[in-house]
Design an enzyme around this catalytic site. Structure first.
Site, PDB file in Angstrom:
ATOM      1  N   LYS A 107    -104.650  18.047 -52.691  1.00 55.14           N
ATOM      2  CA  LYS A 107    -105.827  17.284 -52.956  1.00 55.14           C
ATOM      3  C   LYS A 107    -106.804  18.009 -52.019  1.00 55.14           C
ATOM      4  O   LYS A 107    -106.664  18.038 -50.837  1.00 55.14           O
ATOM      5  CB  LYS A 107    -105.541  16.196 -53.074  1.00 55.14           C
ATOM      6  CG  LYS A 107    -106.816  15.132 -53.174  1.00 55.14           C
ATOM      7  CD  LYS A 107    -106.441  13.708 -53.122  1.00 55.14           C
ATOM      8  CE  LYS A 107    -107.626  12.798 -53.304  1.00 55.14           C
ATOM      9  NZ  LYS A 107    -107.200  11.214 -53.298  1.00 55.14           N
ATOM     10  N   SER A 152    -108.342   8.705 -57.405  1.00 62.43           N
ATOM     11  CA  SER A 152    -109.037   9.808 -57.131  1.00 62.43           C
ATOM     12  C   SER A 152    -107.940  11.263 -57.063  1.00 62.43           C
ATOM     13  O   SER A 152    -108.745  12.320 -56.902  1.00 62.43           O
ATOM     14  CB  SER A 152    -109.876   9.848 -55.694  1.00 62.43           C
ATOM     15  OG  SER A 152    -108.695   9.494 -54.662  1.00 62.43           O
ATOM     16  N   SER A 195    -104.864   5.679 -55.585  1.00 62.37           N
ATOM     17  CA  SER A 195    -105.279   7.115 -56.024  1.00 62.37           C
ATOM     18  C   SER A 195    -104.233   8.196 -56.147  1.00 62.37           C
ATOM     19  O   SER A 195    -104.747   9.218 -56.513  1.00 62.37           O
ATOM     20  CB  SER A 195    -106.263   7.727 -54.768  1.00 62.37           C
ATOM     21  OG  SER A 195    -107.453   6.618 -54.542  1.00 62.37           O
TER      22      SER A 195
END
Length: 466
Positions: free
Chosen positions: A74, A149, A173
């Site tokens: 990420k 996210s 997330s």
């Protein structure tokens, strides 16, 4: 046990495939992908690392289990020399000066990072639409959001672009996008994995979390990343979780679920009926199921966002274009700060900074922020009592199925409420795993603090039960 990592390891060792070919295949898939899951490819360094792995194998040297395994990161983790943008306009040209501890441990084990993955800017969102790289598209239906996210990370695993990916979970997330894309996603106990080198959103709940296609791969990656780090004082020494231990599910006797989650007017009727059907299958295995009382979803969401916004306002105060990121010059320093932050932060990030500054301001901090802290303590106490009664708590991951791309941006409140079933476990700092079974967006398994092993154990139990 099912494990892509073990399968690929055996193929490499037996010379059925070369590491260079494996990495190139994954890079080609990532280059052609139409899901907006990629921020940048790490192709040169990845191929250089693959050549070294192939050389070791050719020389009949032993390679580790993770050596040569391609993974994704990420884009909120520092990896020295790579762009680390947080999917934001402010940091779109920022290069990391160092590497995050969790990522360094994977590098030391020989795993090969191949991609920095799209996400909501600074982790601010539940759909991975709040990004300069375009909305992440759901792996199962590209008209729907990928979740957030860590949307890009979950999609890349679901589409087999990466063997596993490292997301970040603050209020769900990792777990929510894992549920949206039908893969496994773990938020470990807070402090089990170092946060050093992870861009801070809300420091008291931020967790490093792996996403993969099997419980075994989650276990392997978790073991490598876990442990005390002198650069993160919240970390602690943890025991390695063995494969043998998580296969022995006989120790689980009681499971609980929260009545108000299931009786809420907000829950999708299909998710509710599927969840209750899963509960009946668990009962059929002679496990006692208890109905538990908990805080209302609105209280959980309000408490979480009060504290998370306060922490993000504090954490992002350093980003003004002077030391980090792109700067917009104006007539004086104060105006330069103001216009840089105004133009370079997204609307959602600005909304959270303004909200955080509000609850921390004089006249409001006692009324709002301190009450949020007191509620967090009450939530933790509630969990302690619950785990005196049950071994595991099971819950839906989300009250609803993934929305269409664009819908969440029109209604931020609805986006916040999509976290209703994940944020409580974050506030409690508990180990929680999303499994791709039971409902359309999976199930969430939670255990008491430092009991990550039990979470993985119950996930194995569910594979054969639901």
């Amino acid at each position: 046990m099912d494990s892509q990592i073990r399968k690929i390891h055996q193929q490499l060792v037996s010379k059925q495939i070369s590491c260079v070919d494996l990495i190139q295949e994954k890079l080609n898939l990532l280059k052609k992908n139409s899901y907006n899951s990629v921020n940048s490819l790490l192709d040169n360094t990845a191929l250089e690392a693959a050549i070294k792995v192939d050389t070791k194998i050719a020389n009949n040297e032993t390679i580790g289990l993770l050596e040569g395994i391609p993974f994704g990161i990420k884009d909120v983790y520092m990896v020295q020399g790579t762009y680390t943008t947080a999917s934001s306009d402010l940091l779109k040209n920022y290069k990391s000066a160092y590497t995050a501890t969790a990522i360094q441990k994977l590098l030391d084990a020989g795993a090969i990072p191949i991609v920095k993955e799209n996400c909501d800017s600074f982790g601010h969102g539940s759909s991975s639409e709040n990004t300069i790289f375009g909305a992440v598209k759901n792996a199962n239906n590209p008209n729907l959001v990928g979740g957030g996210s860590s949307g890009g990370s979950a999609v890349n695993v679901a589409k087999d672009y990466t063997v596993f990916s490292i997301g970040g979970d603050t209020g769900g997330s990792v777990r929510q996008p894992a549920g949206y894309n039908s893969v496994y996603g773990l938020k470990p106990t807070y402090g089990r994995i170092s946060r050093y080198g992870l861009m801070a959103y809300a420091s008291s709940t931020d967790c490093v979390g792996p996403i993969a296609k099997s419980v075994e791969d989650i276990r392997i990656v978790l073991n490598v990343m876990s442990g005390k780090d002198i650069k993160d004082q919240t970390t602690y020494a943890s025991s390695e979780i063995s494969e043998e231990n998580i296969l022995n599910t006989n120790t689980i006797k009681t499971v609980g679920y929260f009545k108000n989650f299931i009786e809420s007017d907000a829950i999708n009727t299909q998710i509710k009926s599927d969840f209750l059907a899963a509960i009946e299958k668990i009962k059929a295995k002679c496990i006692e199921v208890k109905v538990l009382d908990f805080f209302e979803s609105d209280t959980l969401v309000s408490t979480y966002y009060t504290l998370a916004m306060a922490e993000t306002a504090s954490n992002l105060s350093r980003l003004d274009g002077s030391n980090y990121g792109d700067r917009v010059d104006n007539k004086n320093l104060k105006e330069s700060y103001a216009i840089t932050r105004s133009e370079k932060f997204s609307e959602e990030t600005k909304r959270r900074i303004v909200g955080g500054n509000q609850v921390l301001s004089q006249g409001f901090s006692d009324e709002i922020y301190l009450k949020g802290l007191a509620l967090r303590d009450s939530i933790s106490e509630n969990f302690e009592k619950d785990f005196e009664e049950v071994d595991i708590i099971i819950s839906p991951v989300t009250p609803n199925t993934p929305p269409k791309i664009g819908d969440s941006l029109k209604d931020p409140l609805a986006m916040y409420l999509s976290d209703a079933y994940t944020v409580g476990f974050s506030l409690g700092q508990l180990p929680t795993l999303t499994v791709p079974q039971g409902t359309k967006t999976g199930l969430q398994i939670t255990a008491a603090k430092n009991n990550d092993e039990l979470v993985l154990k119950f996930a194995n139990f569910l594979k054969d039960t639901i």
